[in-house]
Enzyme design. Structure first.
Site, PDB file in Angstrom:
ATOM      1  N   ASP A 165       0.923  -1.118   0.060  1.00  0.00           N
ATOM      2  CA  ASP A 165      -0.087  -0.034   0.014  1.00  0.00           C
ATOM      3  C   ASP A 165       0.889   1.178   0.102  1.00  0.00           C
ATOM      4  O   ASP A 165       2.261   1.347   0.297  1.00  0.00           O
ATOM      5  CB  ASP A 165      -1.071   0.050   1.264  1.00  0.00           C
ATOM      6  N   ASP A 177      -0.138   4.808   0.855  1.00  0.00           N
ATOM      7  CA  ASP A 177      -0.324   5.983   2.050  1.00  0.00           C
ATOM      8  C   ASP A 177      -0.551   5.210   3.291  1.00  0.00           C
ATOM      9  O   ASP A 177      -1.364   4.250   3.386  1.00  0.00           O
ATOM     10  CB  ASP A 177      -1.857   6.438   2.016  1.00  0.00           C
TER      11      ASP A 177
END
Length: 259
Positions: free
Chosen positions: A13, A15
């Site tokens: 991922d 953020d």
């Protein structure tokens, strides 16, 4: 627990893992550099559908994270791939930004409010009452309802912002129709990403900061899962879930030597 095969590809991922509130997480630059040096296929994932791959690549580069454009996979791209598979050359009424409209254009979709095949809801900072009203009426008239991701809120320096999941709930309340969410935790986003880089789930790992999207998506796609504590889910919240990550790390810096 059966022993996993060595990790040959990585999905992470963005953020909360590589960046947080607009700045790189310490260790992220070393992790990305190690990934590139290893020659192993990898993808940086985001449920945010606002930006194009090129936009995100430039944004990361400004922070010192040199991620190739082809190594970025967004919920907008996954949504476009899904619709192209389901109904090639179709039409859609879109609420979203350039990341979503560009992805749909690139697969040959026509964006229209005249009897579209789909209403596609994505992320935008300017949700309008008129656009939502039109979406509701089109769904009531028979358009299929798709949403890029189920995230209810998004981060900002001022605090939480309403995101796609919250707006989808409004449309569902008005129409009685639930959307099909393409982004995490739907393993469809992970599987299309793995296919994109020629990877297999049994030799792949997913790194995320959220139990309810990243870890769940990795788990359901059959991948090894890593939770880092630099984003949404904190250590004392892990046991609230009926599933667990295979590894919990303080940050991405602790995983550099695993590549």
């Amino acid at each position: 627990m059966s022993e996993r095969k060595p990790i040959e590809s990585w999905l992470t991922d963005m953020d909360g893992v590589l960046i947080h509130e607009g700045v790189p997480v310490p260790g992220a630059e070393r992790f990305v550099k190690r990934l590139k040096e290893s020659g192993k296929p990898f993808l940086v994932l985001t449920n945010n559908s606002i930006y194009t791959r090129r936009d995100l690549g430039a944004r990361l580069a400004r922070m010192g994270l040199e991620v190739p454009v082809e190594s970025i996979w967004t919920s907008a791209l996954a949504t476009a791939r899904f619709l192209d598979d389901q109904r090639p050359g179709g039409s859609a009424y879109v609420i979203g930004e350039a990341g979503l409209t560009t992805a749909l254009h690139d697969v040959g979709y026509v964006l229209s409010d005249a009897d579209p095949d789909y209403v596609v809801l994505g992320e935008t900072r300017t949700y309008s009452f008129e656009a939502l009203t039109k979406a509701i009426r089109l769904i009531n008239a028979g358009a299929r309802f798709i949403a890029t991701n189920p995230d209810n809120t998004g981060p900002s320096t001022e605090g939480a912002l309403p995101a796609t999941g919250s707006v989808a709930a409004l449309i569902t309340k008005a129409t009685g129709r639930e959307p099909y969410f393409v982004g995490k935790p739907n393993p469809l986003m992970m599987r299309t990403g793995l296919n994109l880089i020629g990877a297999h789930s049994e030799t792949s790992a997913m790194i995320g900061d959220r139990m309810d999207t990243d870890v769940l998506a990795g788990l359901e796609a059959g991948m090894e899962t890593f939770l880092v504590l630099t984003g949404v889910t904190q250590r004392d919240e892990i046991d609230r879930y009926p599933f667990r990550p295979m590894t919990v790390a303080e940050s991405i810096a602790d995983l550099v030597d695993r590549v």
